[in-house]
Design an enzyme around this catalytic site. Structure first.
Site, PDB file in Angstrom:
ATOM      1  CE  LYS C   7      -2.839   1.887   3.383  1.00 38.63           C
ATOM      2  NZ  LYS C   7      -4.199   1.511   4.191  1.00 38.63           N
ATOM      3  N   GLY C   9       0.082   5.004   0.840  1.00 36.95           N
ATOM      4  CA  GLY C   9      -0.780   5.858   1.444  1.00 36.95           C
ATOM      5  C   GLY C   9      -0.036   7.233   1.381  1.00 36.95           C
ATOM      6  CB  ALA C  10      -1.459  10.597   2.606  1.00 33.49           C
ATOM      7  CD  GLU C  11       1.236  10.180   7.950  1.00 34.66           C
ATOM      8  OE1 GLU C  11       1.041  11.295   7.671  1.00 34.66           O
ATOM      9  OE2 GLU C  11       2.052   9.791   8.681  1.00 34.66           O
ATOM     10  CE  LYS C  27       2.161   3.025   9.398  1.00 33.14           C
ATOM     11  NZ  LYS C  27       1.624   3.125  10.635  1.00 33.14           N
ATOM     12  CG  ASP C 128      -5.957   8.224  11.072  1.00 29.28           C
ATOM     13  OD1 ASP C 128      -4.973   8.194  10.169  1.00 29.28           O
ATOM     14  OD2 ASP C 128      -7.206   8.758  10.675  1.00 29.28           O
TER      15      ASP C 128
END
Lengths: 335, 177, 220
Positions: C7, C9-11, C27, C128
């Site tokens: 994935k 994502g934005a982060e 991550k 979140d």
């Protein structure tokens, strides 16, 4: 060949604009500017609008070279905004509509910004960041509504900037935000400020309290200049806005981002947003101060769309409301 | 029974060698060999270990820190493994609780970068005991003591002591508690 | 270490891999070029630390979450347990809705309320909460919820912050899963039972926050 006239006065800008089928024929505006260190109050703002309404109306008609007979629909800002200014502007709209015997459309101010943004930039279905003195929302269109994905849970970003400008006693001419932007360019030393992104939402009041408290002391001690603080404030609040916009884009798989609203004039915000967009292979759309800042043509544009769908209001329904959520409106004119 | 030689996930040229010995008679002698530099290794107290993976996580962290300037808290990568295993920031306390004791009857060995296998050989020659499968350390863990020293909660113990321990080892420098 | 991108994502990026034989997630957070470098470094570090602390604290408090294997601030990487045989609550909810499985939807809502109640009674704010940040293992009666993605988390006892936490979930939940207002109420009701001392204040704050959205005088 529909011609619409739009009346906008929800805050301290009074704007009357005329649009004909997507072309802005005229868009004059006058801003109520208070002395440095002061904000604008409803009663005085309403007075300002009353004082300038007829001049602006005349200018709009003359610039557009249009007679009242040629106008097809009168549009005005129903809300959201400050009560007295909204009403004083609506009164003018209602009066001319009755005088000229034209239908009236009651427009949502935020949607005015969005529709103008889309018209001017050509963005098809962007994630919209709407940022002004009174609003901070990340909006995305879905199934006939402009849905609010993220927003501020307390004050608007423009409000945060305006209030900090007062602390520094910056001039309100042409706007406090503009002067913060210019001063920030000279900033060199970065001050870490509380960064508050909560899920898809943001919060500015903690940050504002923090900097309001510390600014006088830091400046007096010579640790940070006003320019440093302006720079640090912008870097932090804009990063927060770019972050929630990016999250919405990731969620909606969107490749377009549009910034609207007065704070959208800020070139630094635009630069930051553009960088984020480019990293995602997306495109940034932004307008200039003619359309970012509240203006009459944007009301005319949104009103025009609504008019074409039959969304006019009988006179009795042409009231104003201070609270009017962007997602309350049925966006009939889009698929 | 063979020792395990594992390639480091992050530094492919580096290796971690693990070995377990039971019925050991001469822990004191083995420790002295490390202290006088005869061989370099981490001699661990088996009762504080629930699974070889626990040691691997501590060893991995030691190697990562070894490769960064100023990140190691102790003098060498092997003493760093002992320090990493311990919940305490006190180095001597870490050595005392996680290093094998002179009267212990088993030892868990960890060696970093024993490329030629010489260190393992030297250890095997020195140890007066029986080398077994490293997984057997599970039989030697003292869960009550581990619970006490690491301050594990009942919830953590009921799910997986190993997960609880490795989480603590990984998060140690970030926690202020 | 062989990694497969699962994935982006934005982060940052999420990779699937193995850590010494254990299935793991790597991550890796991005540097964001639009941020001032000092802000970027500070934020990234802060969020990584927050994630590590939350994973430990949740575990200690009896809230299921992935085990932590490694934290490397300089390379902006966190390696943690990859929870196998699980789906996000978002997917699970969609599946249940498609099947019209009211019974299991109800039981899911209760489970969510329970986990959140326990989270907040331990003064952990997730920061979140969305149905994509909750995993579910198993099905129906035998399922368990595992919380993930603690980058925006922090510890605080203030009711306002807990209210915001629930508000964020409410908005995410209702926009992702239409027509689930009643289900969300079940989450809140179960939450109250699992955060007995604090729930009343939190509910008041939640209501206040909801009203702010509607009541805010939007000027300009």
């Amino acid at each position: 060949m529909v011609i619409a006239i739009g009346f906008e006065g929800s805050a301290n800008k009074l704007g009357i604009g005329i649009i004909q089928d997507g072309v802005v024929l005229s868009n004059p505006r006058h801003t109520y500017i208070t002395p440095p260190g002061e904000g604008f109050l409803p009663r005085d703002t309403a007075k300002h609008h009353r004082e300038h309404a007829l001049d602006i109306l005349q200018a709009a008609l003359q610039e557009a070279k249009i007679t009242p007979e040629q106008i097809d629909v009168v549009c005005y800002t129903k809300g959201p905004g400050m009560g007295a200014p909204l009403i004083s502007t609506a009164v003018v709209a209602r009066t001319v509509a009755q005088l000229w015997k034209k239908p009236i459309v009651a427009v949502n101010h935020c949607i005015g910004h969005i529709e103008m943004g889309r018209l001017i930039t050509g963005a098809v279905n962007p994630t919209v960041l709407y940022v002004s003195g009174g609003n901070t929302q990340v909006i995305s269109y879905s199934e006939k509504r402009y849905r609010i994905f993220g927003e501020t849970i307390d004050i608007a970003v423009g409000n945060c900037l305006d209030r900090f400008a007062r602390v520094l006693k910056l001039s309100n001419d042409p706007s406090p935000g503009y002067n913060i932007e210019q001063l920030a360019k000279k900033g060199e030393k970065f001050l870490e400020l509380p960064y508050a992104v909560k899920g898809m939402d943001v919060s500015f009041s903690g940050l504002l309290s923090f900097i309001e408290e510390r600014a006088p002391v830091l400046i007096k001690k010579g640790e940070y200049t006003p320019a440093d603080l302006c720079m640090s404030l912008q870097e932090t609040i804009f990063a927060m806005l770019v972050e929630i916009t990016e999250r919405a884009m990731a969620h909606c798989c969107s490749q377009e981002v549009l910034i609207v609203g007065g704070v959208g004039c800020n070139k630094h915000l635009q630069d930051m947003m553009r960088k984020m967009a480019e990293e995602r292979d997306a495109v940034l759309y932004a307008t200039d101060e003619r359309f970012c800042i509240d203006n009459g043509a944007m009301i005319a544009q949104a009103g025009l769309e609504m008019f074409k769908c039959g969304m006019t209001s009988p006179l009795d329904d042409t009231f104003c409301t201070q609270r009017y959520r962007t997602d309350e409106v049925l966006v009939k004119w889009r698929d | 029974m063979a020792a395990e030689v594992i390639a480091n996930e992050l530094f492919p040229d580096s290796t971690i060698t693990l070995a377990l010995f039971r019925n050991v008679e001469n822990v004191k002698e083995i420790r002295q060999c490390v202290m006088n530099g005869t061989f370099e290794a981490a001699i661990l107290k088996t009762s504080m270990i629930v699974d070889p993976f626990q040691v691997i996580v501590a060893a991995n962290k030691a190697v990562v820190h070894q490769n960064k300037v100023g990140k190691m808290m102790t003098k060498n990568v092997h003493s760093e493994i002992l320090f990493n295993l311990s919940p305490s920031k006190n180095i001597s306390d870490s050595f005392r609780k996680f290093g094998a004791g002179d009267t212990d009857q088993s030892v868990f060995i960890a060696v970093i970068d024993d490329k030629t296998g010489q260190t393992l050989q030297a250890i095997q020659n020195t140890v007066k005991g029986q080398q077994v499968d490293v997984d057997e350390v599970k039989q030697l863990s003292d869960l009550n003591n581990i619970k006490k020293i690491y301050k594990l909660t009942d919830a953590e113990l009921s799910w997986s002591p190993l997960d609880a321990l490795v989480t603590r080892i990984a998060a140690k420098d970030i926690m202020t508690i | 270490m062989e990694r497969v991108l699962i994935k982006q994502g934005a982060e940052g990026k999420l990779y699937s891999s193995e850590f010494y034989g254990k299935p793991c997630i790597v991550k890796e957070r991005f540097t964001k070029s639009y941020r001032h470098p000092a802000l970027d470094k500070s934020l990234t570090t802060q969020r990584m630390k927050a994630e590590a602390r939350a994973l430990l604290r949740c575990r200690m408090s009896g809230i299921e979450c992935p085990a932590l294997y490694m934290v490397d601030i300089e390379s902006r990487c966190i390696i943690m347990e990859r929870v196998l045989n699980s789906v996000t609550v978002r997917e699970y909810t969609r599946t249940l809705q498609e099947k019209d499985d009211a019974k299991n939807l109800l039981s899911l809502a209760k489970q969510i309320g329970e986990v959140l109640g326990r989270l907040h009674s331990n003064n952990i704010i997730h920061g979140d909460l969305t149905t994509s940040n909750m995993l579910i293992k198993g099905y129906g009666e035998n399922s368990r919820i595992i919380l993930i993605d603690f980058g925006l988390s922090y510890f605080d006892s203030v009711a306002e912050d807990k209210g915001v936490d629930l508000y964020v979930l409410e908005r995410a939940f209702l926009s992702t899963h239409p027509n689930t207002e009643a289900l969300f109420q079940v989450i809140l009701d179960t939450y109250k039972d699992n955060n007995k001392t604090g729930a009343e204040d939190v509910m008041k704050k939640l209501e206040e926050i909801r009203m702010r959205g509607r009541k805010r005088t939007m000027v300009g």
